[in-house]
Design a protein around this motif. Structure first.
Motif, PDB file in Angstrom:
ATOM      1  N   ASN A   1       0.832  -1.209   0.000  1.00 47.33           N
ATOM      2  CA  ASN A   1       0.000   0.000   0.000  1.00 47.33           C
ATOM      3  C   ASN A   1       0.865   1.257   0.000  1.00 47.33           C
ATOM      4  O   ASN A   1       0.547   2.250  -0.667  1.00 47.33           O
ATOM      5  CB  ASN A   1      -0.930   0.011   1.223  1.00 47.33           C
ATOM      6  CG  ASN A   1      -2.112  -0.932   1.072  1.00 47.33           C
ATOM      7  OD1 ASN A   1      -2.544  -1.218  -0.044  1.00 47.33           O
ATOM      8  ND2 ASN A   1      -2.641  -1.409   2.185  1.00 47.33           N
ATOM      9  N   LEU A   2       1.968   1.206   0.738  1.00 47.26           N
ATOM     10  CA  LEU A   2       2.864   2.370   0.773  1.00 47.26           C
ATOM     11  C   LEU A   2       3.545   2.574  -0.577  1.00 47.26           C
ATOM     12  O   LEU A   2       3.724   3.718  -1.021  1.00 47.26           O
ATOM     13  CB  LEU A   2       3.904   2.193   1.871  1.00 47.26           C
ATOM     14  CG  LEU A   2       4.784   3.404   2.158  1.00 47.26           C
ATOM     15  CD1 LEU A   2       3.943   4.615   2.523  1.00 47.26           C
ATOM     16  CD2 LEU A   2       5.793   3.099   3.265  1.00 47.26           C
ATOM     17  N   VAL A   3       3.909   1.491  -1.244  1.00 49.69           N
ATOM     18  CA  VAL A   3       4.474   1.585  -2.592  1.00 49.69           C
ATOM     19  C   VAL A   3       3.468   2.248  -3.532  1.00 49.69           C
ATOM     20  O   VAL A   3       3.806   3.168  -4.287  1.00 49.69           O
ATOM     21  CB  VAL A   3       4.869   0.189  -3.110  1.00 49.69           C
ATOM     22  CG1 VAL A   3       5.088   0.213  -4.623  1.00 49.69           C
ATOM     23  CG2 VAL A   3       6.125  -0.309  -2.402  1.00 49.69           C
ATOM     24  N   SER A   4       2.233   1.795  -3.474  1.00 48.94           N
ATOM     25  CA  SER A   4       1.181   2.365  -4.320  1.00 48.94           C
ATOM     26  C   SER A   4       1.028   3.859  -4.074  1.00 48.94           C
ATOM     27  O   SER A   4       0.922   4.656  -5.024  1.00 48.94           O
ATOM     28  CB  SER A   4      -0.143   1.648  -4.042  1.00 48.94           C
ATOM     29  OG  SER A   4      -1.223   2.308  -4.675  1.00 48.94           O
ATOM     30  N   ALA A   5       1.044   4.263  -2.799  1.00 47.49           N
ATOM     31  CA  ALA A   5       0.881   5.679  -2.463  1.00 47.49           C
ATOM     32  C   ALA A   5       2.010   6.521  -3.041  1.00 47.49           C
ATOM     33  O   ALA A   5       1.778   7.628  -3.547  1.00 47.49           O
ATOM     34  CB  ALA A   5       0.812   5.840  -0.945  1.00 47.49           C
ATOM     35  N   HIS A   6       3.231   6.025  -2.971  1.00 48.45           N
ATOM     36  CA  HIS A   6       4.372   6.778  -3.504  1.00 48.45           C
ATOM     37  C   HIS A   6       4.287   6.923  -5.026  1.00 48.45           C
ATOM     38  O   HIS A   6       4.576   7.999  -5.568  1.00 48.45           O
ATOM     39  CB  HIS A   6       5.687   6.094  -3.110  1.00 48.45           C
ATOM     40  CG  HIS A   6       6.156   6.458  -1.731  1.00 48.45           C
ATOM     41  ND1 HIS A   6       5.528   6.003  -0.600  1.00 48.45           N
ATOM     42  CD2 HIS A   6       7.186   7.244  -1.313  1.00 48.45           C
ATOM     43  CE1 HIS A   6       6.160   6.494   0.467  1.00 48.45           C
ATOM     44  NE2 HIS A   6       7.157   7.246   0.059  1.00 48.45           N
ATOM     45  N   MET A   7       3.900   5.869  -5.689  1.00 45.44           N
ATOM     46  CA  MET A   7       3.796   5.940  -7.144  1.00 45.44           C
ATOM     47  C   MET A   7       2.683   6.902  -7.563  1.00 45.44           C
ATOM     48  O   MET A   7       2.840   7.687  -8.506  1.00 45.44           O
ATOM     49  CB  MET A   7       3.561   4.543  -7.711  1.00 45.44           C
ATOM     50  CG  MET A   7       4.768   3.613  -7.507  1.00 45.44           C
ATOM     51  SD  MET A   7       4.444   1.874  -7.898  1.00 45.44           S
ATOM     52  CE  MET A   7       4.208   1.949  -9.671  1.00 45.44           C
ATOM     53  N   LEU A   8       1.581   6.872  -6.846  1.00 47.84           N
ATOM     54  CA  LEU A   8       0.484   7.790  -7.141  1.00 47.84           C
ATOM     55  C   LEU A   8       0.881   9.240  -6.865  1.00 47.84           C
ATOM     56  O   LEU A   8       0.522  10.153  -7.620  1.00 47.84           O
ATOM     57  CB  LEU A   8      -0.739   7.418  -6.300  1.00 47.84           C
ATOM     58  CG  LEU A   8      -1.464   6.131  -6.691  1.00 47.84           C
ATOM     59  CD1 LEU A   8      -2.445   5.720  -5.590  1.00 47.84           C
ATOM     60  CD2 LEU A   8      -2.190   6.291  -8.023  1.00 47.84           C
ATOM     61  N   ALA A   9       1.622   9.455  -5.779  1.00 50.19           N
ATOM     62  CA  ALA A   9       2.052  10.813  -5.435  1.00 50.19           C
ATOM     63  C   ALA A   9       2.989  11.377  -6.489  1.00 50.19           C
ATOM     64  O   ALA A   9       2.890  12.558  -6.869  1.00 50.19           O
ATOM     65  CB  ALA A   9       2.729  10.810  -4.068  1.00 50.19           C
ATOM     66  N   ALA A  10       3.913  10.552  -6.974  1.00 55.21           N
ATOM     67  CA  ALA A  10       4.838  10.997  -8.022  1.00 55.21           C
ATOM     68  C   ALA A  10       4.081  11.336  -9.307  1.00 55.21           C
ATOM     69  O   ALA A  10       4.378  12.334  -9.980  1.00 55.21           O
ATOM     70  CB  ALA A  10       5.880   9.919  -8.284  1.00 55.21           C
ATOM     71  N   GLU A  11       3.103  10.517  -9.635  1.00 55.77           N
ATOM     72  CA  GLU A  11       2.294  10.763 -10.840  1.00 55.77           C
ATOM     73  C   GLU A  11       1.490  12.049 -10.689  1.00 55.77           C
ATOM     74  O   GLU A  11       1.313  12.817 -11.638  1.00 55.77           O
ATOM     75  CB  GLU A  11       1.354   9.574 -11.079  1.00 55.77           C
ATOM     76  CG  GLU A  11       0.693   9.564 -12.448  1.00 55.77           C
ATOM     77  CD  GLU A  11       1.680   9.332 -13.589  1.00 55.77           C
ATOM     78  OE1 GLU A  11       1.385   9.800 -14.706  1.00 55.77           O
ATOM     79  OE2 GLU A  11       2.728   8.700 -13.368  1.00 55.77           O
ATOM     80  N   ALA A  12       1.018  12.311  -9.458  1.00 51.64           N
ATOM     81  CA  ALA A  12       0.198  13.502  -9.213  1.00 51.64           C
ATOM     82  C   ALA A  12       1.003  14.794  -9.239  1.00 51.64           C
ATOM     83  O   ALA A  12       0.434  15.885  -9.212  1.00 51.64           O
ATOM     84  CB  ALA A  12      -0.524  13.367  -7.878  1.00 51.64           C
ATOM     85  N   LEU A  13       2.330  14.698  -9.308  1.00 53.05           N
ATOM     86  CA  LEU A  13       3.181  15.885  -9.458  1.00 53.05           C
ATOM     87  C   LEU A  13       3.357  16.290 -10.917  1.00 53.05           C
ATOM     88  O   LEU A  13       3.932  17.344 -11.202  1.00 53.05           O
ATOM     89  CB  LEU A  13       4.560  15.627  -8.840  1.00 53.05           C
ATOM     90  CG  LEU A  13       4.641  15.540  -7.317  1.00 53.05           C
ATOM     91  CD1 LEU A  13       6.047  15.135  -6.883  1.00 53.05           C
ATOM     92  CD2 LEU A  13       4.251  16.865  -6.661  1.00 53.05           C
TER      93      LEU A  13
END
Length: 387
Positions: A223-235
């Motif tokens: 879940n933490l991996v998913s959150a980081h990937m989503l956060a990077a994409e949202a930048l």
């Protein structure tokens, strides 16, 4: 969007448990990965993932590593738990100066995105928090019971303040965000779970503390991996830079009593769950005295404290947070996990109760525990009387 998957990502502190899992997930999407750490990967990673040995405390090494990078995941930190929490000098160097080095290198060498791995502790210092959100103010720095949390707050503030800084190489700006995860777990986790299992196997885990109704949170590594990937994409521009300048709490979204969370691990390894419950104030006092002893003898014998004051608060005082912002802005949807795979991982490596201890052995352990509790309680009396 397909081109985005071929971006180059630098992961500072990337050779630990979480860093390797993040690297492998990004690699599966076709991204190029550079792991920047003081030691090689702790687990097997694809051969074309690049490892660069370096220290975030050394600017020249960070500067070389960021060349040609499209996004940095800055997860390197020091002092999260155990005796590491008592090494103030190294905590300051890694968490504060290291973060400044990463930010400076990104600006100097045109890295447009940075995702910072922060912590719940930037707002939590032992006070009860129920369903808190990102509108909560930072805990005043002088109220943090440990230097790790204090320096992570300073670092997160610096990261978010750097959002919008003009890059030296062109018209773009640096866009940053911060994720505040709960305690990480998963099969193969090497920081917290082995320490807990060690306490269980040595018979030290004989009591719990705090209220049975106290609630905390955890986050599975995936879940933490998913959150980081989503956060990077949202930048990115494709996502209207919606995470830029923002912080997000990240967890599994299932508040639970800390000790009940670990019950499946204790019983899954064949050990009885403790029945003795101690007041949190007594355990906090024990942790305080342990820290004082470590301060005195640490230069000669760097022993592992059973608990630190911060660990007592983090495990025994209610604090959990809303995921509404992460869900709305990042599209974060945590998947449900449990400790079954963790139990299997430990059992596959020879852990688990192999024989029941003798009655005499159990009696001795209980006697030593009672003596320790009485000694701690008595040691507090002169302190009270001296005021």
């Amino acid at each position: 969007m397909e081109n985005r998957h071929r971006d180059t990502y630098l992961i500072t502190g990337g050779c630990g448990y979480f860093g390797c899992r993040l690297a492998c997930a990004l690699h599966k999407q076709g991204a190029r990965i550079v792991l920047f750490d003081t030691k090689p990967p702790s687990q097997e990673v694809p051969k074309n993932i690049v490892f660069v040995r370096g220290d975030v405390c050394e600017y020249a090494q960070v500067e070389r590593a960021v060349v040609g990078v499209d996004c940095v995941f800055h997860i390197a930190s020091y002092g999260m738990s155990g005796r590491e929490q008592l090494n103030r000098g190294l905590i300051e160097a890694v968490n504060v100066q290291g973060t400044q080095n990463v930010l400076k290198a990104c600006v100097e060498h045109g890295v447009p995105r940075l995702v910072y791995t922060s912590t719940f502790n930037v707002v939590f210092g032992g006070q009860v928090i129920e369903n808190g959100d990102e509108s909560l103010a930072y805990l005043p720095l002088h109220l943090h019971p440990d230097h790790y949390s204090r320096t992570k707050s300073i670092a997160e503030m610096a990261v978010l303040k750097a959002n919008g800084t003009a890059l030296k190489s062109g018209p773009e700006v640096l866009r940053t965000c911060a994720l505040r995860p709960a305690g990480i777990y998963g099969p193969g986790e090497q920081r917290h779970l082995p320490r807990i299992v060690g306490y269980i196997e040595r018979g030290i885990f004989r009591f719990v503390y705090g209220s049975p109704s106290s609630l905390v949170e955890f986050v599975h590594v995936d879940n933490l991996v998913s959150a980081h990937m989503l956060a990077a994409e949202a930048l990115t521009a494709e996502k209207q830079h919606c995470s830029a300048g923002q912080a997000y709490f990240i967890s599994d979204g299932r508040p639970v009593n800390n000790f009940e969370f670990f019950r499946p691990l204790v019983e899954g390894l064949g050990y009885p769950f403790p029945r003795l419950r101690l007041p949190i104030s007594l355990v906090y006092l024990f942790a305080f005295l342990t820290e004082m002893i470590h301060h005195l003898v640490g230069p000669f014998y760097d022993f592992q404290p059973l608990l630190t004051r911060t660990e007592v608060y983090k495990t025994g005082v209610t604090h959990y947070f809303s995921l509404a912002k992460a869900k709305a802005e990042l599209g974060y949807e945590p998947q449900e996990h449990n400790l079954d795979m963790v139990v299997q991982w430990f059992r596959s490596r020879g852990h688990g109760r192999k024989s029941h201890s003798s009655f005499t052995g159990r009696l001795l352990l209980d006697f030593l525990l009672v003596c320790a509790v009485v000694a701690v309680a008595l040691s507090f009396l002169p302190v009270v009387g001296s005021r």
